[in-house]
Every structure is written in C-alpha cells, then in structure tokens.
Design a protein around this motif. Structure first.
Motif, mmCIF file in Angstrom:
data_model
loop_
_atom_site.group_PDB
_atom_site.id
_atom_site.type_symbol
_atom_site.label_atom_id
_atom_site.label_comp_id
_atom_site.label_asym_id
_atom_site.label_seq_id
_atom_site.Cartn_x
_atom_site.Cartn_y
_atom_site.Cartn_z
ATOM 1 N N LEU A 95 32.448 -52.597 -2.851
ATOM 2 C CA LEU A 95 33.073 -53.378 -1.770
ATOM 3 C C LEU A 95 32.017 -54.113 -0.955
ATOM 4 C CD1 LEU A 95 35.452 -54.295 -0.038
ATOM 5 C CD2 LEU A 95 35.233 -52.152 1.262
ATOM 6 N N LYS A 96 30.880 -53.456 -0.692
ATOM 7 C CA LYS A 96 29.828 -54.095 0.108
ATOM 8 C C LYS A 96 29.293 -55.346 -0.598
ATOM 9 C CE LYS A 96 30.963 -51.991 2.640
ATOM 10 N NZ LYS A 96 31.610 -51.846 3.926
ATOM 11 N N LEU A 97 28.993 -55.230 -1.900
ATOM 12 C CA LEU A 97 28.445 -56.377 -2.625
ATOM 13 C C LEU A 97 29.458 -57.517 -2.685
ATOM 14 C CD1 LEU A 97 25.864 -57.184 -4.335
ATOM 15 C CD2 LEU A 97 27.300 -56.731 -6.337
ATOM 16 N N LEU A 98 30.689 -57.135 -2.939
ATOM 17 C CA LEU A 98 31.763 -58.127 -3.079
ATOM 18 C C LEU A 98 31.999 -58.885 -1.765
ATOM 19 C CD1 LEU A 98 34.841 -57.316 -5.141
ATOM 20 C CD2 LEU A 98 35.275 -58.054 -2.813
ATOM 21 N N GLU A 99 32.039 -58.119 -0.634
ATOM 22 C CA GLU A 99 32.479 -58.769 0.611
ATOM 23 C C GLU A 99 31.389 -59.579 1.293
ATOM 24 O OE1 GLU A 99 32.505 -54.609 3.140
ATOM 25 O OE2 GLU A 99 33.744 -56.257 3.866
ATOM 26 N N ILE A 100 30.097 -59.306 1.030
ATOM 27 C CA ILE A 100 29.071 -60.100 1.724
ATOM 28 C C ILE A 100 28.247 -60.976 0.786
ATOM 29 C CG2 ILE A 100 28.875 -58.479 3.659
ATOM 30 C CD1 ILE A 100 26.213 -57.534 2.474
ATOM 31 N N GLY A 132 40.447 -50.617 3.276
ATOM 32 C CA GLY A 132 39.082 -51.001 2.964
ATOM 33 C C GLY A 132 38.133 -49.810 2.985
ATOM 34 N N THR A 133 37.064 -49.947 3.746
ATOM 35 C CA THR A 133 36.074 -48.862 3.804
ATOM 36 C C THR A 133 36.664 -47.589 4.387
ATOM 37 O OG1 THR A 133 34.186 -50.337 3.886
ATOM 38 C CG2 THR A 133 33.900 -48.209 4.925
ATOM 39 N N ALA A 134 37.576 -47.731 5.333
ATOM 40 C CA ALA A 134 38.216 -46.539 5.912
ATOM 41 C C ALA A 134 39.006 -45.793 4.836
ATOM 42 C CB ALA A 134 39.111 -46.942 7.074
ATOM 43 N N GLY A 172 28.421 -56.050 12.696
ATOM 44 C CA GLY A 172 28.510 -56.597 11.339
ATOM 45 C C GLY A 172 29.914 -56.351 10.790
ATOM 46 N N VAL A 173 30.522 -57.367 10.152
ATOM 47 C CA VAL A 173 31.897 -57.195 9.641
ATOM 48 C C VAL A 173 31.944 -56.119 8.558
ATOM 49 C CG1 VAL A 173 33.715 -58.341 8.309
ATOM 50 C CG2 VAL A 173 32.679 -59.506 10.255
ATOM 51 N N ALA A 174 30.905 -56.053 7.743
ATOM 52 C CA ALA A 174 30.875 -55.030 6.691
ATOM 53 C C ALA A 174 30.597 -53.669 7.324
ATOM 54 C CB ALA A 174 29.803 -55.361 5.661
ATOM 55 N N ALA A 175 31.511 -52.738 7.122
ATOM 56 C CA ALA A 175 31.362 -51.396 7.711
ATOM 57 C C ALA A 175 30.244 -50.645 6.988
ATOM 58 C CB ALA A 175 32.675 -50.635 7.600
ATOM 59 N N THR A 176 29.330 -50.087 7.753
ATOM 60 C CA THR A 176 28.246 -49.281 7.181
ATOM 61 C C THR A 176 28.166 -47.936 7.904
ATOM 62 O OG1 THR A 176 26.709 -50.420 8.674
ATOM 63 C CG2 THR A 176 26.832 -51.237 6.392
ATOM 64 N N ILE A 185 42.546 -43.081 9.468
ATOM 65 C CA ILE A 185 41.161 -43.441 9.762
ATOM 66 C C ILE A 185 41.046 -44.946 9.963
ATOM 67 C CG2 ILE A 185 38.790 -43.371 8.931
ATOM 68 C CD1 ILE A 185 39.397 -40.920 7.354
ATOM 69 N N SER A 186 40.443 -45.351 11.082
ATOM 70 C CA SER A 186 40.258 -46.776 11.352
ATOM 71 C C SER A 186 39.151 -46.943 12.387
ATOM 72 C CB SER A 186 41.549 -47.385 11.897
ATOM 73 O OG SER A 186 41.308 -48.707 12.358
ATOM 74 N N GLN A 187 38.038 -47.577 12.008
ATOM 75 C CA GLN A 187 36.944 -47.697 12.980
ATOM 76 C C GLN A 187 37.426 -48.480 14.195
ATOM 77 O OE1 GLN A 187 34.247 -49.609 14.311
ATOM 78 N NE2 GLN A 187 35.220 -51.558 13.828
ATOM 79 N N SER A 188 38.165 -49.570 14.009
ATOM 80 C CA SER A 188 38.627 -50.383 15.135
ATOM 81 C C SER A 188 39.806 -49.725 15.865
ATOM 82 C CB SER A 188 39.065 -51.756 14.628
ATOM 83 O OG SER A 188 40.153 -51.588 13.717
ATOM 84 N N GLY A 189 40.585 -48.936 15.107
ATOM 85 C CA GLY A 189 41.779 -48.334 15.701
ATOM 86 C C GLY A 189 42.896 -49.349 15.907
ATOM 87 N N GLU A 190 42.715 -50.555 15.318
ATOM 88 C CA GLU A 190 43.699 -51.629 15.530
ATOM 89 C C GLU A 190 44.204 -52.271 14.250
ATOM 90 O OE1 GLU A 190 43.400 -51.052 19.692
ATOM 91 O OE2 GLU A 190 44.903 -51.892 18.333
ATOM 92 N N THR A 191 43.818 -51.754 13.079
ATOM 93 C CA THR A 191 44.230 -52.367 11.807
ATOM 94 C C THR A 191 45.734 -52.246 11.623
ATOM 95 O OG1 THR A 191 42.083 -51.970 10.841
ATOM 96 C CG2 THR A 191 43.914 -52.245 9.306
ATOM 97 N N ALA A 192 46.414 -53.385 11.518
ATOM 98 C CA ALA A 192 47.885 -53.406 11.529
ATOM 99 C C ALA A 192 48.489 -52.546 10.417
ATOM 100 C CB ALA A 192 48.371 -54.843 11.403
HETATM 101 C C1 AGP Z 1 34.742 -53.072 5.364
HETATM 102 O O1 AGP Z 1 33.427 -53.426 5.294
HETATM 103 C C2 AGP Z 1 35.625 -54.110 5.883
HETATM 104 N N1 AGP Z 1 35.198 -54.590 7.116
HETATM 105 C C3 AGP Z 1 37.100 -53.731 5.877
HETATM 106 O O2 AGP Z 1 37.448 -53.351 4.584
HETATM 107 C C4 AGP Z 1 37.468 -52.590 6.840
HETATM 108 O O3 AGP Z 1 36.965 -51.382 6.389
HETATM 109 C C5 AGP Z 1 38.991 -52.497 6.938
HETATM 110 O O4 AGP Z 1 39.488 -53.718 7.417
HETATM 111 C C6 AGP Z 1 39.432 -51.351 7.846
HETATM 112 O O5 AGP Z 1 39.025 -51.559 9.157
HETATM 113 P P1 AGP Z 1 39.223 -50.372 10.228
HETATM 114 O O6 AGP Z 1 38.338 -49.246 9.827
HETATM 115 O O7 AGP Z 1 38.838 -50.999 11.539
HETATM 116 O O8 AGP Z 1 40.671 -49.982 10.195
#
Ligand code: AGP
Length: 572
Positions: free
Chosen positions: A447-452, A280-282, A377-381, A326-333
């Motif tokens: 992606l931002k427009l589409l997902e929200i 996704g955004t990452a 917010g679910v949408a990454a900014t 790259i992963s903001q959560s560090g947990e994306t499978a």
């Molecule tokens: C982006 O707005 C979404 N929330 C999604 O695409 C996200 O970027 C993707 O799931 C990756 O998440 P992560 O950075 O936590 O790995």
C-alpha cells in the motif's frame, strides 16, 4: 505568544491556552478549538505582562475541552504548567494528592505536575527546586514549562523524552517544543538533553542535570533551517520525519493506561464474536491485530474492511458482539457508518484512534487514544505501528524492546534501502510476499509503494503466489519477501526459489546473518536478531515504509501529498 503558537500548530490543534503574570497574579486564557477560533473569542493578544507560557494541544488524556486545555494550575492558581508528553503514573499521583486535600479541575495527566510543584514550593523550595522535586516523582515522557506568580521574572522548563529547545534572543529568551516557535525571532538555539532543567530569565539561561544537580554549560547553536524545514525538524518530508518518530510513537502507544486495556481485554474475553474494522492502513492493523489476538490470547476474531462490513457481517451482529474500530483520524466515514450500524444492533464498540474528541471516540463504549501525535504525511506510518502496539500491549511483555530495534534498523539499513529504491524505481510493477503474520507486512508495504510512488503493485500470502500471480513473473520482476526467521522460514525459501526460477529479482527482509536466504536473494535488508515473530508487523514494516518513501523521492513525487488521496476520507 499567539504567533509562536501558530508556528507550532502542526503539532496539535484541538485546544489552546496562555498564561501571563501581572500584579502578582496569574492571568489565564484557554479554551477548546484551533488558535484562530479561540483568539476570535478571547483575543489572545490582549494579555498583560512581559512573561508567559502558551500551549496548543494534541489530547492524549482527557478529551479536548476548556477544562482540559493547558495551562493547568495548582490549588491557589499561582503556578501554571504547560506540558507535552504522557505522565504514566498520573493516576496514582492524583489519588495521593487528592488524599492530601488537593482539588483537581481537569481529567488530564498534566495537572498533577502543578500540584506536586505547589507542595514542594510550600515546603520552601524555589520554583526550580519544585520542578526538580516533581521530576523525580514523574514516570513517562514530558517537556514542561512552569510560570509562577510567586516568581514573575522566571520560567522553569524541563524534559524527559519529549523534545524541548531554548531560543536565545537579543532581548528575550524562549523555550518551545520545537524551533519553529521562535525561529523568526532568533536562530540561536540550545537543545535540552534528557532529564535536564533550565531556569530562564532575561539575559540568563541556567541548565541543571537532574541526576547530579550540577550546572551544565552549553552554548547556543545557529539554526540555518527555513521555517518549513524546521517544522519537519530538518527532515525533507513529514513522512520521513514520522517514520523516524516511530520509536517514540511506539513507546507512547505502550503508555496507554493499563486500566483501559484491562477494560478492553475483559470486553473481548466475554464477547460472543469479535470484529476488527477499519480502512486502508487501519484495516491492515486490524489484520495484524486479529492474527496476534489469536496467537497471543487464543482469541478468535474477524478482521473486516469497514466499507464492506455492513454488507457482509452486520446481520450477524448481536448485543454479545464486540466491534473494535480502528481509525487514526477517528473521522473516516466508512468506518463510522459501520460503527453506527453495529451500535444499532446492540454491539459493544471499542475505538482505537489518534484523535481524542473525534467522532469515533464519541461513538465508542470504550476508546483508547494511541498517542502518536499528529501525522501530517497522508501515508500512514507511525500510526500503523502504534495501533498494532495498542492492540497487543496487553498480551506481549517484550514490546518495550521494539523502539530500540526500530532505531537500529533505521540507523543501519537506510543507505541499503536507498540503493534498492534507486535500482528498482523504474520497474513497472512490484510484488510483496510473506507468510503468517508477515503477509500483513507485505500487504501494508505494498500500500505504501502504491499510494506514494504510484507503482501498480501486488501483495500475497507467499504460498498463494503460485496459484496465479506467478503467471506474470518474468526476468527482472521485483519480488519483495518479508522473511523473518520464524516458523514460516523453511516454506518461504521454497517460494523464493519458485520466483527465482522465473527470473524474478528477489529483495528479502531477513534476520541479520541469515545466509540461507541471503544466498538466494539479489538484495537483502537485514533486521535485528532475536525478534519474536509476533513483533514482525512492528519492525519489518519500517524498511518497507522507507523503501516506498525513497522510490517516491527518486521518481520526483511529493511523498507527503500523494495525488487523489486525503489524510482523512470523510465521504463514503
Ligand atoms: C494510508 O496510508 C492511507 N492514508 C489510508 O489508507 C488510511 O489508512 C485510511 O484512509 C484510514 O484512515 P483512518 O485511519 O484515519 O481511518
């Protein structure tokens, strides 16, 4: 104190701690985990005394652990410090203090503050004086609160960049990172300004300006927010709050320690092949990173969608390969699976994440925390712009100008963006086009427009649009052009004319005063002048985040909780 902490848990939740003073001694309870988990183990409500400090953490330096949880203390356990922010020069201060015999118990940046105050108090300063001396030594961002068994009637708090607010109650006085902490107890608040110190004691608040040492008179204001609104600092949604937090998030991303960047740069320089992977955004941050590494460092790299990585690239991996995950959560499978497979092949893993202690940090050989703070917010900014900042920090000196430029755009263009959102919110589909690095901005904007806002949207390299997409363009079709004044400027004018000739509505992100593109566009969003094209992903994405947000709100959707999406996708 526990209840006040729970009202701040949206700001950080990986470890917790409290300190009070009783019988001339500090009493401290702290541990790794959420407030409820630590409370279940240690009963945080069972602490003596009527004065205390408490902290819930979002780790930036030092993974979540009991030792790294706040409060941090001096050598004699008589001064307790809690801190929100990043001390940039903590390593040199720590070395200096260790050379003078101080013993450190944690790997945090925060602990240097307790030892510096200790030294000043030993030289005869009051607690307030000790905090003032210490602030003069610190570089970076901080909101701190300090409690001392020497001085059990007072709490001293101070700030630079990180927010700090004082709550003035009938029979109590509070200080906190944000209003929700004390809102049920009092709605009378005093916000501390930049480089101010406040000494709190029952019925008395004394504020001093660090620069002049003078007393500052400031009366409390009444906060009318509900608790929910207060958590969003008055913004209607977390997504909008996080869009406006980007100047600070980029500053914090630039504060990641040079030593880690040099380590990463040396690994990249000596790599056989470099991959950047994410979802996704990452993944879009990977695309921007790969482009910028090529342009700025002459480094060849391949950006890849993590869920596809094992199918396409894994067989080519060797021990000379470097995989930047790259992963903001560090947990994306999907990202973690690709990382595990890469490790098995002997590749070096470099992790960039917003969650210290996450699985990605444990699977990485080197990792960099991007310091964006929690993103609700679910949408990454803010995590997108922070990731691109971390990736390019080593190679780009002018990055420090970006935060102010972002503030400028948000200040000047918010109303224009709202009008554009209103005008086009009911169009059945949109398309985003850009050339060079702007293609990444177009893809992330889509992606931002589409997902929200749930509008089926497309994004292309502008040059590619005439090899297919143009077939669906008809009068009134909204096409967004990311068109900075860079080496692609002339070419993108041609692409705009192609779309215009088919009746498309042209919405252009242009440099202020770009009359050429303005004259062929239906709507424009003007961006600050003189922004090097390399910074386009950090700046030109902001109005597209805001545009998507406004369209979603205009259509009556909740931008914070988009349907079918999760903040962290932990399933394959
Ligand atoms: C982006 O707005 C979404 N929330 C999604 O695409 C996200 O970027 C993707 O799931 C990756 O998440 P992560 O950075 O936590 O790995």
């Amino acid at each position: 104190m526990r209840k006040a902490l729970e009202r701040l848990e949206y700001r950080g939740y990986d470890s917790v701690g409290q300190a009070t003073v009783s019988n001339g001694k500090l009493v401290i309870k702290k541990d790794k985990g959420k407030i409820s988990e630590v409370h279940a183990k240690t009963n945080l409500d069972d602490m003596p005394g009527h004065i205390g400090v408490a902290h819930t953490r979002w780790a930036t330096h030092g993974a979540p652990s009991k030792e790294n949880a706040h409060p941090h203390t001096d050598c004699d356990n008589q001064i307790a410090v809690i801190h929100n922010g990043i001390i940039e020069n903590f390593m040199e201060l720590r070395r200096e203090l260790e050379d003078r015999g101080h013993t450190f118990r944690s790997r945090t940046d925060t602990e240097v503050i307790a030892h510096l105050i200790e030294e000043s108090v030993r030289r005869g300063s009051s607690l307030t004086g000790g905090v003032i001396d210490t602030m003069r030594r610190l570089k970076g961002a901080f909101a701190i609160a300090v409690l001392s068994s020497h001085d059990p009637q007072r709490i001293v708090c101070a700030r630079r960049e990180s927010p700090l607010v004082i709550g003035v109650g009938e029979d109590a006085v509070y200080c906190a990172s944000d209003v929700p902490a004390f809102l049920p107890l009092t709605n009378r608040a005093i916000w501390l300004e930049e480089d101010e110190v406040a000494t709190l004691e029952l019925g008395k608040v004394e504020i001093r300006a660090l620069r002049t040492g003078e007393i500052v008179k400031r009366s409390p204001v009444e906060v009318t927010w509900t608790r929910e609104a207060a958590e969003r600092s008055g913004f209607p949604h977390f997504m909008l709050k996080e869009i406006y937090e980007q100047p600070q998030a980029i500053r914090n991303a630039l504060r990641t320690q040079r030593i880690y960047h040099e380590l990463v740069a040396s690994r990249l320089d000596s790599a056989g092949v470099v991959y950047l992977i994410g979802c996704g955004t990452a993944y879009h941050a990977c695309l921007a990173g790969s482009y910028l590494l090529a342009k700025l460092a002459g480094l060849r790299s391949q950006a890849a969608i993590a869920s596809e990585f094992n199918h396409v690239h894994a067989d080519l991996l060797t021990k000379d390969s470097v995989v930047v995950a790259i992963s903001q959560s560090g947990e994306t499978a999907d990202t973690l699976n690709a990382v595990r497979q890469s490790r098995e092949k002997g590749a070096t893993i470099i992790g960039i994440t917003n969650v210290m202690g996450s699985t990605l940090t444990r699977l990485s050989d080197v990792y960099i925390g991007q310091n964006s703070g929690p993103e609700i917010g679910v949408a990454a900014t803010k995590t997108f712009t922070a990731q691109v900042s971390v990736l390019t920090r080593q190679y780009m000196k002018k990055l420090a100008e970006v935060p102010n430029a972002v503030t400028q755009v948000l200040g000047k263009q918010a109303n224009t963006i709202k009008e554009i959102a209103r005008k086009y919110k009911d169009r059945p589909s949109w398309c985003f086009l850009g050339r060079g690095i702007s293609e990444v901005v177009a893809i992330e904007g889509r992606l931002k427009l589409l997902e929200i806002a749930y509008i089926p949207s497309l994004a292309y390299a502008a040059g590619e649009s005439k090899h297919g997409f143009i077939a669906i363009v008809e009068p009134g079709y909204p096409v967004v052009f990311v068109a900075p004044r860079d080496e692609t400027h002339t070419k993108i004018i041609g692409n705009i004319m192609e779309m215009k000739a088919r009746g498309a509505n042209i919405i252009s992100l242009i440099e202020e005063g770009d009359k050429q593109i303005e004259s062929i566009s239906d709507d424009v969003i003007e961006m600050p002048k003189g922004i090097p094209s390399f910074m386009t992903p950090l700046l030109y994405i902001v109005p597209l985040q805001l545009l998507a947000y406004q369209v979603a709100v205009e259509k009556g959707y909740d931008p914070d909780r988009p349907r079918n999406l999760a903040k962290s996708v932990t399933v394959e």
